[in-house]
Write an enzyme that holds these catalytic residues in place. Structure first.
Site, PDB file in Angstrom:
ATOM      1  N   GLY B  11       0.911  -1.165   0.047  1.00  0.00           N
ATOM      2  CA  GLY B  11      -0.030  -0.037   0.036  1.00  0.00           C
ATOM      3  C   GLY B  11       0.595   1.287  -0.144  1.00  0.00           C
ATOM      4  CB  SER B 250      19.797  17.047   2.587  1.00  0.00           C
ATOM      5  OG  SER B 250      20.034  17.712   1.600  1.00  0.00           O
ATOM      6  NE  ARG B 297      22.872  11.833  -3.838  1.00  0.00           N
ATOM      7  CZ  ARG B 297      21.208  11.536  -3.938  1.00  0.00           C
ATOM      8  NH1 ARG B 297      20.958  10.717  -4.342  1.00  0.00           N
ATOM      9  NH2 ARG B 297      20.553  12.600  -3.442  1.00  0.00           N
ATOM     10  CB  SER B 404      12.171   6.783  -6.292  1.00  0.00           C
ATOM     11  OG  SER B 404      12.031   8.253  -5.434  1.00  0.00           O
TER      12      SER B 404
END
Lengths: 250, 595, 216
Positions: B11, B250, B297, B404
């Site tokens: 869900g 972050s 990254r 995503s």
């Protein structure tokens, strides 16, 4: 050198119909531990302080960053999320109990489906025509977004219901979280078209009138949502709606 | 046949979107989720959701979004579906906006967009710092509306155990366990859509939620569904290590001048703030003088990994390095970084304005997943569909930030109608399947559970096995991969699997027994860990997040292909299929030019 | 909202009426009552004149029932019903507003008992028609004085805090700032009424006329 340890006392109940027992565990201290880590330590070595073998403690947890709402419990008597309850900040022995305002499932797990049911009864959604591509949504002033965003961060943890004197087995009050959601949806340009349904729902038993302004909710909210502001605002909306409907004979 | 019956498992964003699409077509849905759907892992997504709406006059286009995504994924993604996703993204944002997501606004009342990694355009719509949460709630509300109209039935607090396959290998239902009563039950359906998320828990500590075990994917894999590109795991360079989980810190901390360092003297026990400047090793600045702390990254992640695991220069007591912002004026920090510094303060209990933060790379996202076809989100087993992070399309070898959420929603949008079309086209529906087929599966699952409950001589602790699995997976199968270490990992996984057969359940009760569920998940995780490790071992190249120092170049001639793992009688086999590169010719990915 | 509960808005209306009745007419009457009794601080004659006028309004019984006894009875009894639906938890959650919630209930009960006794003694009991001398006579009894001080304080607190509740529950004070202001307003009313009441009681007890300076 012996490891530094501390004690955690847990209120345990195997099933809703079984008796309550308190268990004490002695855990090895590490820096930056939170209550979730304590519960995992117990799961790895479920032996009480007196060496009796027990079972891992049942508890709800998911995101562990205070954004899913799962791990609410009473920690030293305070309703809060276990993931942000740091052992360093807690008085020892640490006392863990399940929330008391919801039906108990087992140990620290309670059934908070009441909140989701109440969101349903109060029509907390924007009734869109469909998911097909029919263009952009309504424009919204940044000031409305700035008011709405904090409300939309509600994680349905139930802490505001836990501390509310009017939420209990005798009273079906929906609680501050749900009222605040009603305010959020009434604020949205499309949602506002259907505000009457939500306000009507809040006039029924368990609705807004049950709030008696103890203002505990806002202090227990882990997300800092202005719940008392929401309660007052929706109180006003319901009242205006009620008076208008009455004058119009609806 | 009569009305088809669709089941959705999971869900999160993908599962809710699939549910909405099926319900919208008038077909009832049973929605299964371990947690109340509003608590799904999608809530953890922070940054935003990409869509080339070009509202900033930059000339952005869906083609550019497509190009960035394919390039960022090092050309491993099949291109047509990615193109479809990028083209659908603007309408997805509009839909979410109509659903009431409190997106940030421009003064004109339009959606605001910001810039994210891997692109030159302001393409990311966002709702404060909790975009995933806001999106999940919007879909949750729509599903609740369908639920109030009896078009959706939720089974929250159920875990998925297996699918019910008929003798022809067609999915006819699912088998689940009620996590409260521990009852095992089968549910007939004509098609099942799986949206069961990432697999972070396989790595022990990750940025994923507790439920992200990959257990459902592994169960499906063991029943014949291919698992694709398992070796592609995204690691985020700076997370706050926690014993329970890692929480993202972050990149903006480094953007504002934060510096990464370790003590020059390995094993230095002093507190970070007490170590003098000349005894600090600013390894990123030292190794990459041009970009310093703002290397891309993957470079930062690899460097930190090397410091800690290869050079053993990590901080005392835990694998971590310092991310230091203490030299930045307090008022600057409060103005620009307050939100993220508060997270550190809340979870670590230390003020990062006073003391350097301890950070470490953490497993973050699962690019690989259940194999699905190039059109319909259909797996190779008839009647089984997959969408969201649990499947492998869309991100190739490396996911672009803020892609995503859009891939989850797009996947759900495709899977719902595809499952309905499939179900409607069936000659004979699940209602005509003999009860014995269902009973057979139920008994099989009940036997597994009973065996665990009745094993009284077990000595192995499930949490211990899980920790050991997570530790070795994190050490050898995340950032830097050496074949020798991968082989050692497989040996260790063998050992753990053997110990798993001697597990001590500790809790043999039949009510809300979380240990029982965890042990069943752990068994599935051990198999998935093997799939990931084998995929990594086989792929002798460096591509996206998959980095092998012994094979430092991308090797398109041999490895521009999708890994497909299959499971036959306990044996995992790897095969490969070509990548659909029909739209964009692969070109060299030079991140250095982007820093 | 369990299925068993009647899906009716009666509860909402009664709740709102309970809340309203506390302000108008009961709260307003309390202020007016303290005002007219403050004439006792001016002079005996003035007091007797004012109270005499109040006690000789036409349709007295009807007026008193409509603006006082019925609202008072409804406010109190329905208030106790509301109280019975709550479950105080100020000991486990000792926040100030939570203590106010508890105090509001107990002062309501005290006020109910006090007003009942006050009506019995001053309205229906011995005097029927109140004169300064009669009240002053009662107030020679120290137990009366204590009962009045407690009663008046409870009524005043209940009104002051109730005004704050009213402002929140009727959507008048919405933002934290406005609610803060409403709390101060309520506090001012509560403290003002308490002080006025105390002075009046002491005035009767000591036959003290501090406001009588202008009267010849």
């Amino acid at each position: 050198m012996a490891d530094k340890t501390f004690i955690v006392r847990i209120k345990r109940q195997q099933r809703p119909d079984e008796s309550v027992r308190w268990e004490e565990y002695e855990l090895r201290y590490r820096p930056h531990m939170n209550v979730i880590i304590c519960l995992r330590d117990i799961a790895e070595k479920p032996f009480t302080r007196s060496g009796v073998e027990s079972t891992p403690v049942s508890y709800d947890a998911n995101c562990l960053e205070e954004v899913c709402g799962a791990c609410a419990m009473l920690i030293n008597g305070t309703a809060r999320q276990a993931c942000t309850a740091l052992v360093d900040d807690l008085e020892k022995p640490i006392r863990l109990e399940p929330l008391t305002k919801f039906p108990l499932v087992r140990d620290l797990v309670v059934d908070r489906s009441k909140m989701f049911e109440d969101l349903k009864r109060t029509h907390c959604w924007i009734p869109i025509d469909g998911t097909y591509d029919i263009g952009e949504g309504p424009r919204m002033a940044p000031s409305v977004q700035e008011k709405g965003y904090p409300l939309s961060r509600c994680i349905t943890c139930g802490n505001c219901l836990e501390v509310c004197p009017k939420v209990n087995q005798r009273d079906p009050f929906v609680g501050a979280a749900i009222v605040s959601q009603v305010r959020l949806f009434n604020m949205h340009p499309t949602g506002a078209m259907h505000s009457a349904e939500r306000l009507e729902a809040l006039m029924l038993p368990g609705g807004i009138a049950d709030c008696d302004n103890a203002q505990n909710c806002v202090k227990a909210c882990p997300k800092g949502i202005p719940l008392t502001e929401s309660l007052a605002a929706v109180n006003g909306q319901v009242l205006v709606h009620a008076v208008k409907s009455w004058l119009r004979g609806e | 046949m009569t009305q088809p019956k669709i089941i959705v498992v999971g869900g999160g964003l993908a599962g809710l979107m699939a549910t909405i699409r099926v319900a919208e077509s008038g077909i009832p849905v049973d929605l299964f989720s371990i947690v109340p759907v509003k608590r799904s892992h999608s809530v953890c997504a922070q940054g935003g959701i990409n869509a080339a709406k070009n509202l900033k006059g930059e000339g952005d286009s869906t083609w550019k979004h497509f190009d960035d995504t394919i390039y960022g994924g090092d050309f491993l993604a099949n291109q047509p579906l990615v193109k479809g996703m990028c083209e659908a993204a603007p309408a997805i944002i509009d839909l979410l906006d109509r659903m009431g997501v409190m997106f940030n606004r421009t003064p004109e009342g339009l959606l605001d967009f910001r810039r994210f990694g891997g692109t030159l355009y302001n393409r990311t719509a966002f709702a404060g710092a909790t975009t995933g949460q806001q999106l999940l709630y919007a879909l949750d509300e729509q599903v609740r509306r369908f639920e109030s109209e009896d078009k959706v039935k939720k089974f929250e607090g159920w875990t998925f155990l297996s699918v019910v396959l008929d003798d022809g290998g067609v999915c006819r239902g699912i088998c689940g366990m009620d996590l409260r009563t521990m009852e095992i039950r089968t549910f007939p359906c004509d098609a099942a859509i799986f949206c069961t998320g990432g697999i972070g828990v396989v790595f022990g500590r990750s940025t994923n939620s507790v439920v992200c075990t990959g257990s459902a994917q592994s169960a499906l894999f063991q029943q014949g569904v291919y698992y694709a590109n398992g070796e592609f795991i995204q690691v985020h360079p700076t997370a706050i290590p926690g014993e329970d989980k890692c929480r993202l810190m972050s990149e903006s901390a480094r953007g504002e001048g934060g510096r990464v360092w370790v003590p020059k003297q390995a094993g230095d026990k002093r507190a970070g703030k007490d170590i003098p400047e000349n005894e600090r090793f600013y390894f990123l600045e030292d190794w990459y003088p041009k970009y310093g702390n703002l290397v891309p990254r993957d470079v930062a992640t690899r460097a930190i990994h090397k410091i800690v695991f290869e050079m053993k220069m990590g901080l005392v007591g835990e694998p971590a390095v310092y991310l230091d912002v203490t030299h930045i004026p307090r008022e600057t920090l409060d103005r620009k970084l307050e939100g993220i510094l508060e997270i550190y303060e809340k979870f670590v209990g230390v003020d990062p304005r006073e003391e350097p933060m301890k950070v470490f790379p953490a497993m973050h996202y699962t690019m690989g997943g259940l194999w699905v076809d190039n059109q319909n989100q259909a797996t190779n087993v008839p009647g089984i569909y997959a969408a969201g992070e649990c499947e492998y399309q869309y991100h190739g070898a490396n996911r672009l930030g803020a892609n995503s959420l859009v891939s989850c929603i797009y996947g759900g949008m495709l899977a719902g109608p595809a499952a309905v079309r499939y179900a409607r086209g069936l000659e004979s529906g699940c209602e005509n399947v003999p009860g014995a087929i269902f009973e057979r599966e139920r008994v099989r699952q009940q036997d597994i559970t009973d065996a665990l409950l009745n094993q009284h001589k077990g000595t192995e602790n499930p949490i211990t096995i899980w920790r050991e699995m997570g530790d070795i997976m994190t050490e050898n199968v995340t950032v830097i991969r050496y074949n020798a270490n991968l082989q050692k990992t497989l040996v260790k996984l063998d050992e753990l699997s053997e110990r798993f057969t001697r597990i001590n359940l500790q809790d043999r009760t039949q009510w809300a027994n979380q240990t029982l569920n965890f042990v069943r998940e752990l068994g599935n995780m051990l198999i998935l860990a093997r799939v990931i490790t084998m995929g990594a071992l086989a792929r002798n190249e460096t591509r996206g997040a998959h980095y092998k120092p012994d094979f430092p170049e991308r090797d398109d001639a041999n490895w521009l292909k999708t890994t497909k793992a299959s499971y036959n009688d306990g044996n995992i086999q790897l095969e490969y299929e070509p990548v659909d590169t029909s739209l964009l010719q692969p070109r060299e990915r030079k991140y250095t030019a982007k820093a | 909202m369990p299925a068993a509960a009647p899906e009716s808005k009666t509860g909402y209306i009664l709740d709102k009426l309970q809340s309203l009745s506390g302000v108008v007419p009961i709260g307003a009457y309390l202020v007016d009552h303290l005002w007219s009794n403050s004439y006792a601080l001016v002079s005996i004659e003035k007091y007797n004149q004012v109270s005499g006028e109040l006690q000789t309004v036409p349709w007295r019984i009807g007026v008193e029932a409509a603006v006082l006894w019925i609202p008072l009875l409804f406010h109190s009894l329905y208030g106790m019903y509301i109280w019975s639906r709550g479950k105080s938890n100020a000991l486990s959650h000792p926040w100030m507003s939570n203590w106010m919630y508890v105090l509001q209930r107990w002062t309501g009960l005290l006020a109910f008992v006090f007003i009942g006794w006050h009506l019995y003694t001053e309205r229906f009991g011995g005097h029927g028609v109140t004169r300064y001398a009669g009240v002053a006579q009662d107030m020679t009894n120290p137990w009366y004085v204590i009962a009045y001080l407690v009663g008046v304080t409870a009524c005043s607190f209940h009104l002051g805090n109730g005004l704050w509740n009213f402002a929140c529950k009727w959507g008048i004070a919405i933002t934290p700032k406005a609610q803060h202001a409403a709390a101060w307003f309520g506090a001012a009313v509560g403290v003002g009424c308490t002080l006025a009441g105390i002075v009046v009681v002491l005035g009767f007890h000591y036959a003290w006329f501090p406001l009588g300076g202008y009267v010849q």
